[in-house]
Each structure stands twice: as C-alpha cells, then as structure tokens.
Scaffold this motif. Structure first.
Motif, short mmCIF file in Angstrom:
data_model
loop_
_atom_site.label_atom_id
_atom_site.label_comp_id
_atom_site.label_asym_id
_atom_site.label_seq_id
_atom_site.Cartn_x
_atom_site.Cartn_y
_atom_site.Cartn_z
N LEU A 6 0.84 -1.19 0.00
CA LEU A 6 0.00 0.00 0.00
C LEU A 6 0.88 1.24 0.00
O LEU A 6 1.62 1.50 0.94
CB LEU A 6 -0.89 -0.01 1.24
CG LEU A 6 -2.10 0.93 1.21
CD1 LEU A 6 -3.00 0.58 0.05
CD2 LEU A 6 -2.88 0.83 2.51
N TRP A 7 0.84 2.00 -1.09
CA TRP A 7 1.71 3.16 -1.24
C TRP A 7 1.17 4.33 -0.45
O TRP A 7 -0.03 4.52 -0.29
CB TRP A 7 1.83 3.53 -2.71
CG TRP A 7 2.46 2.45 -3.51
CD1 TRP A 7 3.12 1.34 -3.05
CD2 TRP A 7 2.47 2.35 -4.93
NE1 TRP A 7 3.54 0.58 -4.08
CE2 TRP A 7 3.16 1.17 -5.26
CE3 TRP A 7 1.98 3.16 -5.96
CZ2 TRP A 7 3.37 0.77 -6.55
CZ3 TRP A 7 2.18 2.77 -7.25
CH2 TRP A 7 2.88 1.59 -7.55
N LYS A 8 2.06 5.15 0.01
CA LYS A 8 1.71 6.29 0.82
C LYS A 8 0.78 7.23 0.05
O LYS A 8 1.02 7.58 -1.09
CB LYS A 8 2.98 7.04 1.25
CG LYS A 8 2.72 8.21 2.18
CD LYS A 8 4.04 8.85 2.59
CE LYS A 8 3.79 10.03 3.52
NZ LYS A 8 5.05 10.68 3.92
N TYR A 139 0.80 2.25 -19.92
CA TYR A 139 0.43 3.06 -18.76
C TYR A 139 0.99 2.45 -17.47
O TYR A 139 1.54 3.16 -16.62
CB TYR A 139 -1.09 3.15 -18.68
CG TYR A 139 -1.63 3.70 -17.38
CD1 TYR A 139 -1.58 5.07 -17.09
CD2 TYR A 139 -2.18 2.85 -16.43
CE1 TYR A 139 -2.07 5.56 -15.90
CE2 TYR A 139 -2.68 3.34 -15.22
CZ TYR A 139 -2.61 4.69 -14.97
OH TYR A 139 -3.10 5.18 -13.78
N LEU A 140 0.89 1.14 -17.33
CA LEU A 140 1.41 0.48 -16.13
C LEU A 140 2.93 0.60 -16.04
O LEU A 140 3.48 0.89 -14.98
CB LEU A 140 1.01 -1.00 -16.13
CG LEU A 140 -0.47 -1.33 -16.03
CD1 LEU A 140 -0.69 -2.84 -16.08
CD2 LEU A 140 -1.07 -0.76 -14.75
N HIS A 141 3.61 0.39 -17.16
CA HIS A 141 5.07 0.41 -17.16
C HIS A 141 5.64 1.82 -17.06
O HIS A 141 6.81 1.98 -16.69
CB HIS A 141 5.60 -0.26 -18.43
CG HIS A 141 5.45 -1.75 -18.42
ND1 HIS A 141 5.99 -2.56 -19.41
CD2 HIS A 141 4.82 -2.59 -17.56
CE1 HIS A 141 5.70 -3.83 -19.15
NE2 HIS A 141 4.98 -3.87 -18.03
N SER A 142 4.85 2.83 -17.40
CA SER A 142 5.37 4.20 -17.46
C SER A 142 5.14 5.00 -16.18
O SER A 142 5.50 6.17 -16.11
CB SER A 142 4.73 4.96 -18.63
OG SER A 142 4.99 4.30 -19.85
N ARG A 143 4.55 4.38 -15.18
CA ARG A 143 4.30 5.10 -13.94
C ARG A 143 5.59 5.40 -13.20
O ARG A 143 6.63 4.78 -13.45
CB ARG A 143 3.34 4.29 -13.05
CG ARG A 143 1.97 4.10 -13.68
CD ARG A 143 1.01 3.42 -12.72
NE ARG A 143 0.85 4.19 -11.48
CZ ARG A 143 0.06 5.25 -11.35
NH1 ARG A 143 -0.63 5.68 -12.38
NH2 ARG A 143 -0.03 5.88 -10.20
N GLU A 144 5.51 6.36 -12.27
CA GLU A 144 6.70 6.72 -11.49
C GLU A 144 7.27 5.50 -10.78
O GLU A 144 8.48 5.31 -10.71
CB GLU A 144 6.33 7.80 -10.47
CG GLU A 144 7.52 8.29 -9.66
CD GLU A 144 7.12 9.38 -8.68
OE1 GLU A 144 7.97 9.76 -7.86
OE2 GLU A 144 5.96 9.84 -8.72
N GLN A 145 6.38 4.67 -10.27
CA GLN A 145 6.77 3.36 -9.76
C GLN A 145 6.16 2.32 -10.70
O GLN A 145 4.99 1.97 -10.56
CB GLN A 145 6.26 3.16 -8.33
CG GLN A 145 6.82 4.18 -7.35
CD GLN A 145 6.39 3.88 -5.93
OE1 GLN A 145 6.57 2.76 -5.44
NE2 GLN A 145 5.81 4.86 -5.26
N PRO A 146 6.93 1.85 -11.69
CA PRO A 146 6.37 0.96 -12.73
C PRO A 146 5.71 -0.28 -12.13
O PRO A 146 6.17 -0.83 -11.12
CB PRO A 146 7.60 0.59 -13.56
CG PRO A 146 8.57 1.70 -13.32
CD PRO A 146 8.35 2.13 -11.91
N ILE A 147 4.63 -0.70 -12.76
CA ILE A 147 3.88 -1.88 -12.33
C ILE A 147 4.07 -2.98 -13.36
O ILE A 147 3.77 -2.79 -14.54
CB ILE A 147 2.38 -1.55 -12.16
CG1 ILE A 147 2.19 -0.48 -11.08
CG2 ILE A 147 1.59 -2.81 -11.82
CD1 ILE A 147 0.77 0.01 -10.95
#
Length: 400
Positions: A6-8, A139-147
């Motif tokens: 769970l991210w802040k 979209y998932l791979h380009s996030r600040e914290q890639p998923i």
C-alpha cells in the motif's frame, strides 16, 4: 491492517460485504470463484479468494503475508485510472474469504470473446484491441513506480461492449497470480494448468522472476491469440509447454499473412533485451492500424454524414476518425461514444481469413462492391422521387 504494497497517500476502499448482492458464478479458477453482483447502484464482479479463510482464522506469518499480498495488489489497482485498466472499487474481508470488487465487463474475458464463433471480429477490430491492450500496459510500465503485470493473458483481459458494438478491452487480475503462488508454494501453480504456462517467458520459467520484458513476451502470445482465435499450444500439456519453452525455444506457429506478425515475433524473442518496449509496440501497432484504415478507405460507399457528437458512427468510423495520430489521450473511447464528427462513409473491413485469401476471394464470397452500393442507393432515391417523397439515404447493415 496495513498491506505491504500500500503506497503512501493511497488508501484502499473497504467495502461492507453486507452491501454486496451476489447473483451468479461467472468464472472459476485456482484462486476460487468470480461472481456477478450489485454493490449499491453498480453492477460489479466479485472475485472470491476462498483459500483466504485459513489466512483469516490462522495466525502464521505466511498466512498474514497471503492477505497482505491480495489486499496490497488490490490497493494498487484501486487508484489506477485509465480506460484500458479494470476499475477496482474496493476490497471486502468476510469470515470465509477475501472479496475483490471491480467493475463488471459485459462480455467477460477476451478469451471468451475469441471462443465465441458467432462474434464477428474483423481484422481492424482485432488490431484495435491489440493497440488498446498495449496502451494499457504502457500506462502500467510508465508510472513513477512501474507496475509489472506478471500474468498478462487473454483470460485476464476483460471486454466491455458499448451501445454501438465497440469492444473495449480492460486489463485486470495481476494480483491473482502472485497471491495464488504464495498460497500454493512457488512455481507449482505457474506450471499447473495450461492457463498461465502458455504465456510464461523462458527467463521466468528458469528464474521465477518477472520483468517488463516478460510482460512483452506474454503480449506477443496474446497477439497470436488475436490473429488465430485459437488456444495456445492446445495439443501439449502444461509440463510439456514449460519444458519446451525453456529448453527448445517453443513458440506458436506464426500465421501466414498476419499484418502484425513482425511485432508478434519480436515480442516473444528469446533474449529479453531484444524485445521492444511497449512504447515501441504501441507505435508500430498504431502505424499498422492507420495503414489498414487508409487502405480500406479506398473501398467505401457514401452515406449521410453523422451529426456531430452523436456517437453513432460505430467502431469502424471512430477508428477512421483517429487515424493519422500516433498517440491518443488516456480518455479516448472511455465512454464508448464519439465526440467529433464521424466520417461520411463506412469503412469496409475483412476478417483475417479473408485477408489471408486475398481481396479476390472476399469478393467471390459475396461482398458487395462500392459500385453496387451506389447503384442500389441511386435506384432507391429514384423510386422515392417517383412516389413524390423526398429522397433519403440510409445505411446498409454491416455484413456478417
């Protein structure tokens, strides 16, 4: 309970199970069952992790990790906002199971749509689905914290059908694979059943470690499914698939004349570093889609222009509207209705089988030519004039 994933700044919505009305079972898997239901005023899909009962009643560290894995992945899903990502409403913990509550897609999984032979899937429609899925993965791979998805396959892509018949894919279920692995003890689940084994990259089989390159590999297998509508390695057992992919470089047979065959083959390259990123995949597939639409635009029949914003242009006219661009905003087609003026003609499409056989075969199978369309429309207008009525044009029905 605080999930480790769970991210802040992002809190998972906890759904009261008493507010959920379960209707019927719409799917089953090693994790448990999937129900259709209602939550407040929304139609929802409820994924039930039945093995979580032991985790709730027990107190071992592994059982607690199991709950954290499921709830943590649900927390990640819950704050993602993209038209190609399945929207998750929240999580519910009962005395018997953990429930993951998400939006309900009317057509089920992409695999179910591909298996439904009564569903006409023209080549352009399949290519467009491929572009949409690639955009969701980007979209998932380009996030600040890639998923990293880790379990991309046709069973985990869900299809929403709009009022105009447009099929919109939504990516989901990336939490299930790791949760089931944790519950059953490592790679055993990943080799149990053909389901996930067919999409596993060689390096994942050997080292049990996923990456963005392994997601690209899985997408390459998914492109093969879109091209053929067949089950992957249907004549092999899961153990045979695992062994041959890891040791012999097994891949599905590449379909002849498939427009996206080069993209597909590059995605499942043996070396992870040689596989394209989803940025490159989106660019190449979009270029193919634009060329396909442009080619089909040479075989058109004139129709009355659609009103601005009517959204009645259907799947193919909305495709033509967007041709000429190499990127799209995340909100495109999220509501399934058009916002710009539709083109005053209908783009003709051909199935992959007609594409393989050639345009001549397509004409021999009974497809009308633009000239025949023009003649028929003119004859109807002439007949109406003789009856003293103002001539009108109407669209012919799409041929199945």
């Amino acid at each position: 309970m605080q999930a480790r994933h769970l991210w802040k700044g992002h809190n998972l919505n906890v759904v009261n199970p008493k507010e959920i009305v379960l209707h019927k079972i719409i799917g089953e898997g090693s994790f448990g069952r999937v129900w259709s239901g209602m939550w407040r005023s929304s139609q929802v899909a409820v994924k039930e992790f039945v093995f979580a009962q032991a985790a709730v009643t027990g107190g071992s560290l592994q059982r607690n990790e199991l709950i954290e894995e499921i709830v943590g992945e649900a927390a990640v899903m819950s704050f993602l906002r993209h038209p190609r990502i399945l929207h998750l409403y929240g999580c519910s913990l009962t005395s018997q199971a953990i429930w993951i509550v998400s939006e309900l897609c009317s057509r089920g999984s992409l695999r179910q749509v591909l298996d439904d032979r009564s569903q006409h899937l023209p080549l352009v429609m399949r290519l467009r689905i491929a572009v949409d899925i690639a955009e969701g993965m980007l979209y998932l791979h380009s996030r600040e914290q890639p998923i990293i998805h880790r379990d991309l396959k046709s069973h985990n892509v869900f299809i929403q059908e709009t009022a105009t018949g447009e099929l919109l894919p939504k990516i989901g279920d990336w939490g299930s694979a790791r949760a089931v692995m944790l519950h059953t003890g490592g790679m055993r689940t990943m080799t149990h059943g053909v389901g996930t084994a067919c999409w596993l990259a060689p390096e994942v089989i050997r080292h049990a470690k996923g990456s963005w390159q392994s997601d690209v590999y899985a997408f390459g297998i998914l492109l093969w499914e879109l091209a053929t509508r067949e089950e992957v390695h249907s004549n092999l057992s899961a153990a045979q698939i695992i062994a041959r992919v890891a040791n012999e470089g097994l891949r599905p047979k590449v379909p002849c004349n498939c427009p996206w065959r080069e993209v597909m083959v590059s995605c499942w390259h043996e070396e992870p570093q040689a596989r394209p990123s989803f940025t490159e995949v989106v660019r190449r597939l979009t270029a193919l889609l634009e060329r396909r639409v442009a080619t089909q635009s040479s075989s058109i029949s004139p129709l009355r222009p659609q009103r601005r914003g009517s959204g009645s242009g259907g799947a193919y006219s909305s495709l033509a509207q967007r041709s000429g661009t190499t990127s799209r905003s995340s909100g495109d087609r999220s509501s399934g209705s058009g916002t710009s003026e539709a083109l005053p003609y209908r783009v003709r499409t051909h199935s992959l089988e007609e594409h393989d056989a050639g345009d001549a075969t397509g004409r021999a199978s009974g497809q009308e030519s633009p000239v025949a369309d023009l003649r028929e429309l003119a004859q109807r207008a002439k007949s109406r004039r003789h009856r003293g009525k103002r001539p009108r044009y109407r669209e012919d029905k799409e041929q199945s």
